[in-house]
Scaffold this active site. Structure first.
Site, PDB file in Angstrom:
ATOM      1  N   HIS A 162    -120.261 -48.804   4.861  1.00  0.00           N
ATOM      2  CA  HIS A 162    -120.302 -47.367   4.613  1.00  0.00           C
ATOM      3  C   HIS A 162    -121.624 -47.026   3.938  1.00  0.00           C
ATOM      4  CE1 HIS A 162    -119.656 -48.054   0.357  1.00  0.00           C
ATOM      5  NE2 HIS A 162    -118.589 -48.779   0.660  1.00  0.00           N
ATOM      6  N   ASP A 197    -101.537 -60.820   2.171  1.00  0.00           N
ATOM      7  CA  ASP A 197    -101.643 -62.127   1.551  1.00  0.00           C
ATOM      8  C   ASP A 197    -101.152 -62.094   0.105  1.00  0.00           C
ATOM      9  OD1 ASP A 197    -102.978 -64.502   0.219  1.00  0.00           O
ATOM     10  OD2 ASP A 197    -103.639 -64.792   2.284  1.00  0.00           O
ATOM     11  N   SER A 229    -115.947 -53.714  -0.176  1.00  0.00           N
ATOM     12  CA  SER A 229    -116.473 -53.063   1.024  1.00  0.00           C
ATOM     13  C   SER A 229    -117.400 -53.997   1.773  1.00  0.00           C
ATOM     14  CB  SER A 229    -117.258 -51.810   0.669  1.00  0.00           C
ATOM     15  OG  SER A 229    -116.422 -50.822   0.175  1.00  0.00           O
TER      16      SER A 229
END
Length: 410
Positions: free
Chosen positions: A218, A345, A360
């Site tokens: 991003h 998980d 990210s």
């Protein structure tokens, strides 16, 4: 007839209420976390945009003062033939990021206490927050120290300084005269400015042949102006995760990490786009999980179901964790937020509570192919968030070429 009209009004009001409730239910936060910092060693990063990249989803890894925006830009479609032979090595490494802005960014106004009263020469000159000062008296400006010398000289000579301002796509000129701060005995122009940003993120992939890489997934935006940062140059370095602040409903978690801008440089940053940061690696990276290149998937090839992500939760150790791709949108043209993923998980949920800032860029792998990267976390459900399809990152990295004979997406 009157009763029928009343029923129609009630139905309309109920529809509006449903839409509002739906909108609030999908708030998300970007997990990129980049904060503007000026020291060379950085640790314990702060959240930057409560979005961060500030929106309702949070950008998970940016740098310690980075914000991301999820903007669909008009870009060109990628051809299948370009992607069919692509092989890149998945990342997962925690990286430190430092960006130097193109010019000097204006992030606020302040009043100067002069002998004629309180004033802000910069605000009076109609310089706005988000403007970038690129020249003073015709000379290019690259950092804050450049401005200080011009301001001091003009103040002592009682002269004005001419400023060239970049505002979005427009460039304009203005002028102002510095005033003497009676308390600090310094000449000032009444502007808060910034010339760099630093923080942490995650490497997504790199190409062993071209040395090109992609990270974050991003854009890095300024924490105050919320505008994407136009970069002059940048650096990525090795980063070590020291602790994790777990996320809870309404409060995104975050990685805390240390790195030194002056040491362990591993690459340059040449682009900051809606799909991440990109540049050239100067050192070979290892993740001890996937050291060989993997093929990549187009957006229409991504399936709902089990997948893996690679990320760091301790020190510099890359680990593989289970996730579920809840949905994936086949995209003919570049767009952010192409996937919704959920952390399944148990170990990662125990360590982080789900998706956290600093994550990210964590690559998503399905059926031994790289399909995308984690980019956002849902504020009201930190176990889930958005991902971007890998093909758009490869395109911005210059690994996949745009087709010149195709029209831009609207």
């Amino acid at each position: 007839m009157k009763n029928k009209k009343m029923r129609n009004v009630k139905i309309s009001l109920n529809s509006i209420l449903f839409i509002l409730l739906f909108a609030f239910s999908i708030l998300h936060y970007e997990t990129g976390q980049i904060s503007f910092a000026y020291q060379s060693d950085i640790s314990a990063f702060q959240n930057q945009s409560k979005i961060e990249l500030p929106a309702n989803d949070t950008n998970i890894d940016e740098v310690n003062a980075i914000t991301t925006q999820s903007t669909v830009l008009p870009m060109k479609k990628v051809s299948n033939t370009n992607l069919s032979e692509i092989r890149v090595i998945p990342g997962g490494q925690s990286i430190g990021v430092k960006l130097s802005t193109l010019g000097v960014l204006v992030v606020g106004h302040h009043l100067v206490n002069s002998d004629e009263g309180m004033s802000s020469p910069g605000e009076e000159a109609k310089i706005n927050v988000g403007d970038v000062i690129v020249k003073i008296n015709g000379d290019p400006i690259s950092d804050m120290n450049d401005i200080k010398s011009y301001v001091e000289k003009a103040g002592q000579d009682h002269n004005k300084i001419d400023l060239t301002i970049k505002r979005g796509e427009k460039t304009m000129n203005t002028s102002l005269e510095p005033v003497l701060d009676e308390k600090e005995k310094e000449y000032k122009i009444g502007l808060y400015i910034r010339d760099s940003a630093a923080g942490i993120g995650t490497m997504t992939f790199y190409d062993p042949k071209s040395k090109k890489y992609g990270a974050l997934g991003h854009v890095i935006s300024d924490m105050d102006t919320k505008n994407p940062i136009e970069i002059n140059n940048g650096t990525i370095v090795n980063s070590s995760v020291t602790s994790i602040e777990k996320g809870n409903n309404g409060v995104p978690g975050e990685k805390q990490a240390t790195f030194s801008i002056e040491q362990d440089k591993i690459g340059t940053i040449t682009k900051n786009t809606p799909y991440g940061i990109f540049g050239i690696l100067e050192e070979k990276l290892k993740n001890h999980k996937y050291d060989k290149p993997l093929p990549v998937s187009l957006s229409h090839e991504v399936k709902e179901g089990p997948a893996k992500i690679l990320t760091v939760v301790e020190d510099e150790k890359i680990e593989e964790f289970d996730v579920e791709i809840v949905s994936s949108v086949p995209q003919k043209f570049p767009a952010t937020k192409g996937m919704v993923i959920q952390i399944t998980d148990p170990k990662l949920l125990q360590s982080t509570g789900g998706i956290v800032q600093g994550m990210s860029g964590s690559p998503i792998i399905q059926n031994d192919k790289i399909v995308g990267a984690v980019t956002h976390v849902f504020v009201n459900d930190p176990t889930s968030g958005y991902g971007v399809h890998i093909e758009w990152m490869l395109q911005d990295a210059g690994i996949i070429q745009k087709k010149n004979n195709e029209k831009d997406a609207a």
